[in-house]
Design an enzyme around this catalytic site. Sequence first.
Site, mmCIF file in Angstrom:
data_model
loop_
_atom_site.group_PDB
_atom_site.id
_atom_site.type_symbol
_atom_site.label_atom_id
_atom_site.label_comp_id
_atom_site.label_asym_id
_atom_site.label_seq_id
_atom_site.Cartn_x
_atom_site.Cartn_y
_atom_site.Cartn_z
ATOM 1 N N LYS A 36 0.814 -1.222 0.000
ATOM 2 C CA LYS A 36 0.000 0.000 0.000
ATOM 3 C C LYS A 36 0.846 1.269 0.000
ATOM 4 C CE LYS A 36 -0.922 0.210 5.007
ATOM 5 N NZ LYS A 36 -1.993 0.272 6.002
ATOM 6 N N SER A 43 7.161 -2.448 8.929
ATOM 7 C CA SER A 43 7.975 -2.626 10.137
ATOM 8 C C SER A 43 9.285 -3.337 9.839
ATOM 9 C CB SER A 43 7.200 -3.423 11.184
ATOM 10 O OG SER A 43 6.164 -2.653 11.696
ATOM 11 N N ALA A 47 13.518 -2.966 11.540
ATOM 12 C CA ALA A 47 13.963 -3.895 12.585
ATOM 13 C C ALA A 47 15.436 -3.660 12.880
ATOM 14 C CB ALA A 47 13.706 -5.329 12.154
ATOM 15 N N GLY A 50 17.644 -7.744 15.644
ATOM 16 C CA GLY A 50 18.084 -8.877 14.851
ATOM 17 C C GLY A 50 17.078 -10.000 14.780
ATOM 18 N N GLU A 114 18.860 -10.261 24.132
ATOM 19 C CA GLU A 114 17.776 -9.326 24.497
ATOM 20 C C GLU A 114 16.941 -9.987 25.581
ATOM 21 O OE1 GLU A 114 16.364 -7.091 20.572
ATOM 22 O OE2 GLU A 114 16.873 -9.159 20.168
ATOM 23 N N ASP A 209 -4.813 -3.666 8.808
ATOM 24 C CA ASP A 209 -5.702 -3.905 7.651
ATOM 25 C C ASP A 209 -6.017 -5.391 7.467
ATOM 26 O OD1 ASP A 209 -5.151 -1.251 7.391
ATOM 27 O OD2 ASP A 209 -4.397 -1.342 5.342
ATOM 28 N N HIS A 230 7.016 -1.661 23.528
ATOM 29 C CA HIS A 230 8.480 -1.702 23.632
ATOM 30 C C HIS A 230 8.878 -0.714 24.707
ATOM 31 C CE1 HIS A 230 12.715 -1.690 22.708
ATOM 32 N NE2 HIS A 230 12.535 -2.650 21.811
ATOM 33 N N ARG A 276 9.944 -7.931 27.947
ATOM 34 C CA ARG A 276 9.469 -6.566 27.687
ATOM 35 C C ARG A 276 8.283 -6.118 28.512
ATOM 36 N NH1 ARG A 276 10.031 -6.475 21.242
ATOM 37 N NH2 ARG A 276 12.279 -6.539 21.396
ATOM 38 N N HIS A 337 4.348 -1.553 20.078
ATOM 39 C CA HIS A 337 5.418 -2.052 19.218
ATOM 40 C C HIS A 337 5.016 -3.262 18.373
ATOM 41 C CE1 HIS A 337 9.526 -2.921 18.005
ATOM 42 N NE2 HIS A 337 9.481 -4.118 18.553
ATOM 43 N N GLU A 361 3.464 -10.741 11.061
ATOM 44 C CA GLU A 361 2.846 -10.140 12.254
ATOM 45 C C GLU A 361 1.321 -10.171 12.212
ATOM 46 O OE1 GLU A 361 4.746 -6.490 13.490
ATOM 47 O OE2 GLU A 361 3.144 -6.067 14.932
ATOM 48 N N ARG A 372 5.644 -11.753 23.114
ATOM 49 C CA ARG A 372 6.660 -12.233 22.158
ATOM 50 C C ARG A 372 8.066 -11.961 22.686
ATOM 51 N NH1 ARG A 372 9.879 -9.647 18.221
ATOM 52 N NH2 ARG A 372 8.774 -7.690 18.536
HETATM 53 P P1 FAD Z 1 5.607 -5.479 7.709
HETATM 54 O O1 FAD Z 1 7.058 -5.515 7.558
HETATM 55 O O2 FAD Z 1 5.029 -4.476 8.619
HETATM 56 O O3 FAD Z 1 5.012 -5.270 6.244
HETATM 57 C C1 FAD Z 1 3.629 -5.066 6.033
HETATM 58 C C2 FAD Z 1 3.390 -4.894 4.550
HETATM 59 O O4 FAD Z 1 1.995 -4.944 4.296
HETATM 60 C C3 FAD Z 1 3.871 -3.574 3.962
HETATM 61 O O5 FAD Z 1 4.406 -3.817 2.694
HETATM 62 C C4 FAD Z 1 2.577 -2.761 3.816
HETATM 63 O O6 FAD Z 1 2.616 -1.792 2.793
HETATM 64 C C5 FAD Z 1 1.622 -3.868 3.455
HETATM 65 N N1 FAD Z 1 0.195 -3.587 3.723
HETATM 66 C C6 FAD Z 1 -0.407 -3.409 4.913
HETATM 67 N N2 FAD Z 1 -1.725 -3.222 4.721
HETATM 68 C C7 FAD Z 1 -1.949 -3.292 3.389
HETATM 69 C C8 FAD Z 1 -3.091 -3.166 2.569
HETATM 70 N N3 FAD Z 1 -4.315 -2.899 3.070
HETATM 71 N N4 FAD Z 1 -2.945 -3.278 1.227
HETATM 72 C C9 FAD Z 1 -1.732 -3.516 0.678
HETATM 73 N N5 FAD Z 1 -0.609 -3.636 1.409
HETATM 74 C C10 FAD Z 1 -0.721 -3.532 2.742
HETATM 75 N N6 FAD Z 1 11.405 -8.015 15.175
HETATM 76 C C11 FAD Z 1 12.468 -8.827 15.313
HETATM 77 O O7 FAD Z 1 12.345 -10.050 15.269
HETATM 78 N N7 FAD Z 1 13.712 -8.291 15.475
HETATM 79 C C12 FAD Z 1 13.928 -6.950 15.523
HETATM 80 O O8 FAD Z 1 15.054 -6.504 15.650
HETATM 81 C C13 FAD Z 1 12.815 -6.087 15.407
HETATM 82 N N8 FAD Z 1 12.979 -4.738 15.481
HETATM 83 C C14 FAD Z 1 11.894 -3.939 15.247
HETATM 84 C C15 FAD Z 1 12.087 -2.553 15.225
HETATM 85 C C16 FAD Z 1 11.021 -1.720 14.917
HETATM 86 C C17 FAD Z 1 11.212 -0.236 14.896
HETATM 87 C C18 FAD Z 1 9.747 -2.275 14.639
HETATM 88 C C19 FAD Z 1 8.586 -1.401 14.293
HETATM 89 C C20 FAD Z 1 9.554 -3.647 14.690
HETATM 90 C C21 FAD Z 1 10.620 -4.484 14.998
HETATM 91 N N9 FAD Z 1 10.467 -5.871 15.043
HETATM 92 C C22 FAD Z 1 11.550 -6.679 15.204
HETATM 93 C C23 FAD Z 1 9.191 -6.486 14.676
HETATM 94 C C24 FAD Z 1 9.279 -6.940 13.221
HETATM 95 O O9 FAD Z 1 10.051 -6.028 12.500
HETATM 96 C C25 FAD Z 1 7.912 -7.049 12.580
HETATM 97 O O10 FAD Z 1 7.051 -7.787 13.389
HETATM 98 C C26 FAD Z 1 8.014 -7.745 11.233
HETATM 99 O O11 FAD Z 1 8.992 -7.135 10.451
HETATM 100 C C27 FAD Z 1 6.688 -7.723 10.519
HETATM 101 O O12 FAD Z 1 6.890 -8.127 9.191
HETATM 102 P P2 FAD Z 1 5.662 -8.339 8.246
HETATM 103 O O13 FAD Z 1 6.214 -8.779 6.940
HETATM 104 O O14 FAD Z 1 4.651 -9.192 8.906
HETATM 105 O O15 FAD Z 1 4.991 -6.889 8.126
HETATM 106 C C1 SIN Z 2 14.668 -4.190 19.233
HETATM 107 O O1 SIN Z 2 15.667 -4.098 18.530
HETATM 108 O O2 SIN Z 2 14.603 -3.834 20.406
HETATM 109 C C2 SIN Z 2 13.426 -4.789 18.641
HETATM 110 C C3 SIN Z 2 13.544 -6.240 18.687
HETATM 111 C C4 SIN Z 2 12.207 -6.892 18.512
HETATM 112 O O3 SIN Z 2 11.167 -6.236 18.450
HETATM 113 O O4 SIN Z 2 12.195 -8.117 18.469
#
Ligand code: FAD
Ligand code: SIN
Length: 516
Positions: A36, A43, A47, A50, A114, A209, A230, A276, A337, A361, A372
């Site tokens: 979108k 997210s 990340a 790690g 962590e 969504d 977080h 956490r 978070h 997610e 988690r």
């Molecule tokens: P996302 O990466 O959130 O991707 C969602 C996708 O869906 C995007 O492309 C978006 O455009 C699309 N989308 C959403 N709704 C629609 C719609 N209606 N129509 C079309 N497209 C749509 N986890 C770890 O294990 N280690 C870490 O170090 C870590 N650090 C983090 C740091 C931050 C700042 C954040 C926010 C999260 C972190 N997490 C970490 C959590 C982890 O990054 C996420 O849970 C994970 O990346 C989610 O991946 P995903 O592919 O499910 O969704």
């Molecule tokens: C962080 O780097 O603190 C995020 C890690 C996570 O959400 O798993």
Amino acid sequence: MSKKHQFDILIIGTGSAGLMSALQLSRNLSVALVAKDDLLEGSSFYAQGGISAVLDAHDNFDSHVADTLATAAGLAEKTAVKFMVESAPAAIASLERSGVRFTKDSDRYHLTTEGGHTHRRVAHVADKTGQSIQVNLLDNVKQCANITLFENYIAIDLLIQNKQCCGAYILNKNTHQVESFIAHKTILATGGASKAYLYTSNPDTSTGDGIAMASRAGCDIMNMEFTQFHPTCLYHPHAKSFLISEAIRGEGGKLHLPSGEMFMQKYDSRGELAPRDVVARAIDSEMKSGGLDCVYLDISFKGESWIKQHFPTIYEKCLTFGIDISKTSIPVVPAAHYTCGGIDTNLQGLTNIANLYAIGEVAHARVHGANRMASNSLLECIVFAKSCAQDINQKKLQSDHCHFDPWDASRVAPSKEKVVVTHLWDEVRLIMWNFVGIVRSDRRLNYAQHRLEQIETEVDEYYSLYLISSDLIELRNLVKTAQIIIKSALSRKESRGLHFNEDHPKQSEQAKNTII
Ligand code: FAD
Ligand code: SIN
């Protein structure tokens, strides 16, 4: 006449879950991959800490499983956790094949730790693990002739016929037209719902969504009361909840009050490395009792060159706000978070609706329970993206596609009241932050439920009168997801993991899932 597309597979979302699933699908299948926003936004890109995996000879699967189950406070399923943990080394290998270069000490992974982990098992690319994964996976996807990318296309609703999913209606944000995407199999990889809260570490894409679409389509949605806060996001008026990685605490970072007094040992013998939920509640409690705007996290004792090597992104970002973390402590506050609950799935990501999968997610793959463990989310994304794609690759697809009427916009008009949408967006997020936050009560939850019901009526009315827009689609989903969170929270008459209700402060003996 609005456009109609036909593909074998429709994947909604280009985070690590969506991209990895696309790459693992057979090259004979035609795949639509839809985002979108910009393809890299989500997210996953942000990340930091790690991805967890047993990669050290002194560590073992049983320990990773035990830590995950302990953090999950009785609600994760051992079979699912075992599957994820045992698939982790292969997930790391897949990422390396796609070009991700994990940080190493000579020829060994530099593993950090962590909260909740009893071993060092978090592989990372300095503090930009997500960026490296996303850039490499997307580069690989772009080489695949069977995958068509649709950027700035927002899915509105799933197409359901005879209890089977046949694709989705999707708004092309470039043309403002709704297009039909018909597919044999649909994978939701839309990420979490932390934007339901005023303060969040998440980018704007996390509006729940997929959870809302799946709920409207009839999927079981599980354990949505477990929003993870977080503990440490940067506290600064212009920082928009920039995350300060838990890996900083993993490497010895200490939390303290403005007076310099450390407080974590008062709450848990694991101190800064307690899970956490414990750390976030401890900070919340110190902030409330002391009337503080924030607490502080100190890593300055590691020295400038070490900090620049291990946390270059955090160092640079803080510096732009005038905070030199090699010399001074970082002001931090908790923020929403991660969405631990989601669409209920099996180990292959299949939901209770035929031909509909959910991974990453957005899903509830039964691996996180009530809380988690850090760095298990990227792992979940990669592991379940692979198992989902393998399941689809083994299935024989139907020869015909379903038939659906195009989107009908003949009875709606352009809106002159867009302020209603922005106002309700802000109101929902404020209500969720104030009444459905880190510490809950029945009274606050009931108030939130009541107001959300009114807002839902207002949004439904607006939705039926005016032309659809991206903001409206997201608001409708945010309201739906917020209601599911509140309903789930109200139905849990105990405190467990991330869900703490001061009217029911004890944990029940029996752990039960919430299903909406
Ligand atoms: P996302 O990466 O959130 O991707 C969602 C996708 O869906 C995007 O492309 C978006 O455009 C699309 N989308 C959403 N709704 C629609 C719609 N209606 N129509 C079309 N497209 C749509 N986890 C770890 O294990 N280690 C870490 O170090 C870590 N650090 C983090 C740091 C931050 C700042 C954040 C926010 C999260 C972190 N997490 C970490 C959590 C982890 O990054 C996420 O849970 C994970 O990346 C989610 O991946 P995903 O592919 O499910 O969704
Ligand atoms: C962080 O780097 O603190 C995020 C890690 C996570 O959400 O798993």
